[in-house]
Scaffold this motif. Structure first.
Motif, mmCIF file in Angstrom:
data_model
loop_
_atom_site.group_PDB
_atom_site.id
_atom_site.type_symbol
_atom_site.label_atom_id
_atom_site.label_comp_id
_atom_site.label_asym_id
_atom_site.label_seq_id
_atom_site.Cartn_x
_atom_site.Cartn_y
_atom_site.Cartn_z
ATOM 1 N N VAL A 152 0.816 -1.217 0.000
ATOM 2 C CA VAL A 152 0.000 0.000 0.000
ATOM 3 C C VAL A 152 0.851 1.269 0.000
ATOM 4 C CG1 VAL A 152 -1.725 1.330 1.271
ATOM 5 C CG2 VAL A 152 -2.026 -1.146 0.960
ATOM 6 N N PRO A 153 1.887 1.376 0.826
ATOM 7 C CA PRO A 153 2.725 2.582 0.740
ATOM 8 C C PRO A 153 3.385 2.762 -0.628
ATOM 9 C CG PRO A 153 3.118 1.427 2.806
ATOM 10 C CD PRO A 153 2.289 0.519 1.961
ATOM 11 N N ILE A 154 3.772 1.634 -1.263
ATOM 12 C CA ILE A 154 4.367 1.728 -2.602
ATOM 13 C C ILE A 154 3.330 2.252 -3.593
ATOM 14 C CG2 ILE A 154 5.381 0.422 -4.506
ATOM 15 C CD1 ILE A 154 6.503 -1.513 -2.396
ATOM 16 N N LEU A 155 2.122 1.703 -3.526
ATOM 17 C CA LEU A 155 1.043 2.165 -4.400
ATOM 18 C C LEU A 155 0.817 3.660 -4.236
ATOM 19 C CD1 LEU A 155 -1.490 1.753 -6.234
ATOM 20 C CD2 LEU A 155 -2.755 1.168 -4.152
ATOM 21 N N MET A 156 0.749 4.121 -2.995
ATOM 22 C CA MET A 156 0.421 5.520 -2.729
ATOM 23 C C MET A 156 1.572 6.466 -3.076
ATOM 24 S SD MET A 156 -2.727 5.421 -1.792
ATOM 25 C CE MET A 156 -3.070 7.012 -1.024
ATOM 26 N N SER A 157 2.787 5.969 -3.058
ATOM 27 C CA SER A 157 3.918 6.841 -3.393
ATOM 28 C C SER A 157 4.245 6.816 -4.882
ATOM 29 C CB SER A 157 5.156 6.442 -2.589
ATOM 30 O OG SER A 157 5.581 5.128 -2.938
ATOM 31 N N GLU A 158 4.086 5.649 -5.524
ATOM 32 C CA GLU A 158 4.486 5.509 -6.924
ATOM 33 C C GLU A 158 3.379 5.830 -7.920
ATOM 34 O OE1 GLU A 158 7.393 4.737 -8.244
ATOM 35 O OE2 GLU A 158 8.578 4.074 -6.528
ATOM 36 N N LEU A 159 2.133 5.545 -7.555
ATOM 37 C CA LEU A 159 1.052 5.615 -8.546
ATOM 38 C C LEU A 159 -0.058 6.592 -8.190
ATOM 39 C CD1 LEU A 159 0.692 1.828 -9.519
ATOM 40 C CD2 LEU A 159 2.087 3.596 -10.604
ATOM 41 N N LYS A 160 0.069 7.306 -7.105
ATOM 42 C CA LYS A 160 -0.942 8.315 -6.773
ATOM 43 C C LYS A 160 -0.673 9.589 -7.551
ATOM 44 C CE LYS A 160 -0.940 10.729 -2.865
ATOM 45 N NZ LYS A 160 -1.115 11.089 -1.445
ATOM 46 N N ALA A 161 -1.698 10.078 -8.248
ATOM 47 C CA ALA A 161 -1.616 11.362 -8.937
ATOM 48 C C ALA A 161 -2.778 12.227 -8.468
ATOM 49 C CB ALA A 161 -1.675 11.159 -10.452
ATOM 50 N N GLN A 162 -2.785 13.472 -8.890
ATOM 51 C CA GLN A 162 -3.849 14.370 -8.456
ATOM 52 C C GLN A 162 -5.229 13.811 -8.771
ATOM 53 O OE1 GLN A 162 -4.790 17.973 -10.705
ATOM 54 N NE2 GLN A 162 -4.735 19.156 -8.795
ATOM 55 N N ASN B 119 -10.775 20.854 -4.358
ATOM 56 C CA ASN B 119 -9.581 20.216 -4.890
ATOM 57 C C ASN B 119 -9.063 19.151 -3.930
ATOM 58 O OD1 ASN B 119 -6.687 19.774 -5.558
ATOM 59 N ND2 ASN B 119 -7.093 21.362 -7.088
ATOM 60 N N PRO B 120 -8.788 17.946 -4.415
ATOM 61 C CA PRO B 120 -8.322 16.871 -3.522
ATOM 62 C C PRO B 120 -6.985 17.184 -2.864
ATOM 63 C CG PRO B 120 -8.153 16.200 -5.822
ATOM 64 C CD PRO B 120 -8.948 17.458 -5.796
ATOM 65 N N ASP B 121 -6.120 17.934 -3.556
ATOM 66 C CA ASP B 121 -4.830 18.266 -2.957
ATOM 67 C C ASP B 121 -4.997 19.129 -1.711
ATOM 68 O OD1 ASP B 121 -3.530 16.821 -4.877
ATOM 69 O OD2 ASP B 121 -2.921 18.551 -6.076
ATOM 70 N N THR B 122 -6.081 19.907 -1.686
ATOM 71 C CA THR B 122 -6.376 20.722 -0.500
ATOM 72 C C THR B 122 -6.977 19.862 0.599
ATOM 73 O OG1 THR B 122 -6.766 22.679 -1.877
ATOM 74 C CG2 THR B 122 -7.655 22.712 0.365
#
Length: 633
Positions: A486-496, A626-629
């Protein structure tokens, strides 16, 4: 107060002349002439409207004005002279509007049948290269043969072709210049319905259908989801596999296997399970037949690892590709023969030139397309050599589903249509074995992640893709594995805007600066989102799931608000836009006034995502926060 504002909106009614109002809107606001009102049109002036009680209302929002255009377009199609509409309808919250239109319009518009009524809509599309309406019918479908031969007598331009008992690659090549539709199930004198993806994809596709089925079940269209399972079973019975799609040139090609999940989810949703037990038994029997014949007894099984691969047979250039798609690879081979590329292509297609290297390339290319990921640098010119993480995860899910269904509904023992007996324990042993072999060959101890394994080089490929995380959806990970993944997924493949098809680093490494492939960075696709949301939730990562669901739905919602309701095939999730500059463009973006169907699995992902989000986040979605916010990136 808000409740008073709502009351006022509901009492604010307009009675508008349809054609005149449409003309006013288009002349005043559609400055680029594309018959849509979007954020790309020139800065817009306020639009004044007179209500039925004499009040002047000002619309200042592109979204509201485009909503009005859409409702006028519907009224125009229904031959209405006037449209009575409330302000609250014009200002319908975005998430509510998108979901409502999917539920009430899009599914019906995407529904097709292969019968007298439905053939015209499919056979007059751009994929039919000649004047014939040609349908291929299996030799052992007596009902279909009788039906279509009868229809042929009434239609001069309909050509019915009975397929031979054995479908070889040579036969499929022989009919490449005679394209046609493959028949599906006829029941009670009518074609059993199915949902198409949309746009140029005007036939029943393999894995698209499963994801569409998820949306259909949510939207209380269980009848249609069940019908699609029935058509899958027909395909296995009569074509030997679930087809990539029911076109003649797909006869040697299947798609990612989701039938067991589809059966299980449809049956779970059925209110009267006892009445449908026979349906479950038949469907389960056919799914086991597919598992054994398509995946375990042929080239898709690799004895050296005990795992599976995609493997699509066929000869020569895949005929469904766009002209020039293979120009670079063909040019390389043409140069070695000292021939112009078009002349070389002609001689290669006819069989006059034999080129084993090129033959191998096209096996890999067809196999890549069978994987559903057409195309990605991960599979380029190597697809048939890979034990992919995705297909083995999906087959593990088959085995788990068979174990569950037999234990739960058949008293731990099940006899198939062919008379073979299976126990739930048999399938449990299969899951244990596959899990061990996947850990042996596909798991990287150092990186703590799954990767595809090349059976020829005997090495994993280090390509970081969304498919590496399918084990989360299939439920084959331990909690410890999930804690690494899960941490790999969230760091490598998460985009805005959602989950990427692949990481930027892997895409850059394998592409060598060449053209973008649509299943790679920076693009995101509905099936990846849906599978990985469920995987995250099932392993207890609700916070991560909520974030990725919101990011994807925000991308869909923001683009629909800004672009006249557009619901496309895919997104650039880095830029959170449907404006995709990759091969094949973006289906679902070309329409006038109003989109009538969105795109199949995109529609499903929206309904599925909404069903998983709390009201708090749906309200944020309506406000386009905005999701980033929200997630403080």
């Amino acid at each position: 107060m808000n409740c008073n504002k709502k009351f006022i909106e509901e009492q604010t009614i307009f009675n508008l002349p349809v054609n005149k109002t449409m003309d006013d809107l288009l002349s005043g606001y559609d400055t680029d002439g594309d018959k849509k009102i979007t954020k790309d049109d020139a800065p817009q002036k306020d639009y004044y409207m007179m209500s039925t009680n004499g009040d002047t209302i000002i619309l200042r929002n592109t979204y509201y004005i485009s909503n009005l255009l859409q409702e006028l377009a519907i009224a125009h199609e229904e031959h209405c002279e006037n449209l009575t509409i409330s302000l609250s309808q014009i200002q319908e919250p975005p998430a509510e509007r998108i979901s409502r239109r999917i539920r009430s319009h899009f599914w019906d518009n995407l529904t097709r049948t292969i019968d007298a009524k439905g053939l015209e809509r499919i056979m007059d599309d751009e994929k039919m290269d000649d004047d014939h309406q040609r349908i291929y019918v299996p030799y052992n479908d007596s009902v279909g043969i009788e039906y279509f031969l009868g229809l042929q007598k009434k239609r001069r331009n309909l050509e019915v072709v009975i397929l031979p008992p054995e479908i070889t690659p040579e036969y499929v090549r022989s009919i490449n210049e005679l394209p046609g539709i493959l028949s599906l199930k006829i029941e009670n004198g009518k074609g059993v319905p199915f949902v198409v993806p949309g746009g140029r994809f005007n036939e029943m596709y393999g894995w698209d259908s499963y994801f569409e089925g998820i949306g259909l079940i949510i939207d209380d269209r269980l009848d249609l989801a069940k019908a699609m399972v029935d058509n899958f079973c027909y395909q296995i019975e009569h074509y030997g596999k679930i087809l990539n799609a029911n076109r003649s040139y797909y006869l040697t090609r299947t798609q990612p296997p989701f039938l067991s999940s589809f059966i299980r989810e449809v049956y779970t949703a059925m209110p009267n399970k006892d009445e449908n037990k026979e349906w479950l038994a038949y469907s389960l029997s056919i799914a086991i037949k597919e598992y054994e014949n398509v995946w375990m007894n042929g080239k898709r099984y690799t004895p050296e690892t005990g795992l599976n691969r995609y493997y699509a047979e066929g000869i020569g250039i895949p005929p469904e590709t766009e002209p020039g798609h293979f120009r670079v690879i063909l040019q390389e081979h043409a140069d070695s023969y000292n021939l112009p590329v078009l002349k070389f292509e002609e001689k290669y297609k006819s069989g006059e030139i034999k080129d084993s290297t090129l033959d191998c390339y096209f096996v890999h290319d067809r196999t890549l397309r069978e994987s559903g990921h057409d195309t990605t640098w991960r599979l380029d010119n190597v697809a048939a050599d890979l034990n992919c993480v995705d297909v083995n995860s999906l087959l593990y899910k088959y085995e788990k589903d068979f174990e569950f269904l037999i234990a739960t509904y058949f008293n731990e023992s099940f006899i198939t249509e062919s008379g073979q007996t299976y126990t739930n324990e048999y399938w449990h042993e299969k899951t244990v074995t596959r899990k061990i072999r996947m850990k042996q060959y596909l798991w990287d101890d150092e990186k703590q992640c799954y990767f595809d394994y090349n059976i020829k080089t005997k090495k994993q490929i280090d390509f970081m893709a969304a498919t590496n995380f399918f084990p989360l959806w299939a439920g084959l990970c331990t909690k410890e594995d999930a804690a690494h993944l899960v941490p790999i997924l969230m760091s490598e493949l998460k985009a805005q805007g959602g989950i990427l098809g692949s990481s930027r680093a892997s895409t850059e490494k394998y592409s060598n600066g060449l053209v973008n492939r649509q299943w790679d960075y920076p693009y995101g696709w509905a099936p990846h989102q849906m599978l990985l949301w469920k995987g995250l939730i099932d392993y207890g990562y609700e916070t991560e799931a909520r974030e990725m669901i919101y990011r994807w739905l925000w991308t869909i919602t923001q683009n629909a608000v800004d672009y006249n309701g557009t619901i496309p095939e895919k997104y650039d999730v880095v830029a959170s836009t449907h404006k995709v500059y990759a091969e094949y463009g973006n289906v679902g973006t070309e329409f006038a006034y109003i989109t009538k169907s969105g795109f199949g699995w995109m529609n499903a992902s929206y309904q599925y995502g909404l069903s998983l989000l709390d009201d708090e986040y749906i309200q944020k979605l309506d406000n386009l926060e905005n999701p980033d916010t929200i997630f403080k990136v």
